[in-house]
Design an enzyme around this catalytic site. Structure first.
Site: not given
Length: 291
Positions: A47, A127
């Site tokens: 992110y 992830h």
């Protein structure tokens, strides 16, 4: 594991997802979330290519560590040089590289702790291992289990945008929780078929994220190019005088396997609006109509 709060703040927008957010605005988002009672915060190296972790860590550093839950992720390493920025509005001087090896996981966690300015996190997620199943299962998962046993993380899990591989992880590993993105929503309900019943049976709490389909379900009138189903859902909510946003955010929580929903915010007022929507009363008649 200790029950998670009903709502958490997702860190994608604080990494400049889709458009930039200033440092001051990111700090205001975090302050507003904290003052509103949010105590679960989720981020990832991906992110903003480290930016979200830096901003969240800076905002949380002065808060009592025992009062909040923080999760981050492994599977992508932030490296110098141009490359894929994943849609985040950040300088082109760094990129991410996939790495689900044991060394990569340990390096990722160490770098995340440096960016966060903390000595441990509460949750570590593998992830998006969609194309890396063998390595994620054989190397990343054992590394996270080791970190859990060492107290570097309290709980471990997997976060993905698809259900079938999450089901495989539940069947083949000892996970504490899951993050299901974009699959337990009003428009995409794939998690309800097998994943959520399996997690309920095994006592694995699920965090539902990416609930608004990039803003399609955020307003009472979806954009003109939104799927027909979005317009039909908006019309149903209007008939029952319920904001579409309220139905979208509350929908996953109707399943007993879902413990938490994540909301994202580019601005402080988004936090306030989302929390108001989460507490808006919804009649059984509306749920029956849109089921």
């Amino acid at each position: 594991m200790t029950p998670l709060p009903r709502v958490g703040l997702g860190g994608g927008p604080l990494g400049n997802y889709l458009h930039p957010v200033s440092d001051a605005q990111a700090e205001a988002v975090m302050d507003t979330a904290w003052e509103a009672g949010i105590r679960y915060f989720d981020t990832a190296p991906f992110y903003g290519l480290g930016l979200s972790e830096q901003r969240m860590g800076r905002a949380l550093r002065g808060r009592p560590r025992s009062e909040f839950v923080l999760s981050t992720k492994v599977g992508r390493l932030v490296r110098p040089g141009p490359g894929d920025n994943g849609g985040f509005a950040v300088p082109g001087d760094r990129h991410v590289e996939w790495d689900f090896t044991r060394d990569g996981v340990l390096r990722s966690v160490s770098e995340s702790l440096d960016r966060l300015g903390l000595d441990h996190v509460d949750i570590l997620f593998i992830h998006d291992p969609d194309r890396h199943w063998p390595q994620a299962l054989d190397e990343a998962y054992p590394a996270l289990a080791e970190l859990r046993s060492q107290g570097v993380a309290r709980w471990i899990g997997v976060g993905m945008n698809q259900s079938p591989m999450l089901v495989d992880f539940v069947k083949h590993t000892d996970l504490d929780l899951l993050l299901a993105a974009n699959q337990a929503t009003l428009l995409r309900r794939t998690a309800f078929d097998e994943l959520l019943p399996l997690c309920l049976d095994r006592g694995i709490p699920v965090i539902a994220a990416s609930l608004l389909h990039r803003g399609v379900l955020a307003a009472d009138r979806p954009p003109g190019d939104a799927p027909d189903a979005a317009h039909e859902l908006a019309a149903a909510c209007a008939r029952h005088e319920v904001p579409l946003l309220a139905a979208a955010l509350q929908f996953p929580l109707r399943h007993p396997a879902v413990s938490t929903v994540l909301v994202g915010a580019h601005a402080p007022e988004h936090v306030t609006t989302d929390l108001r929507a989460l507490n808006h009363p919804i009649t059984p008649a509306l749920w029956d109509e849109i089921a």
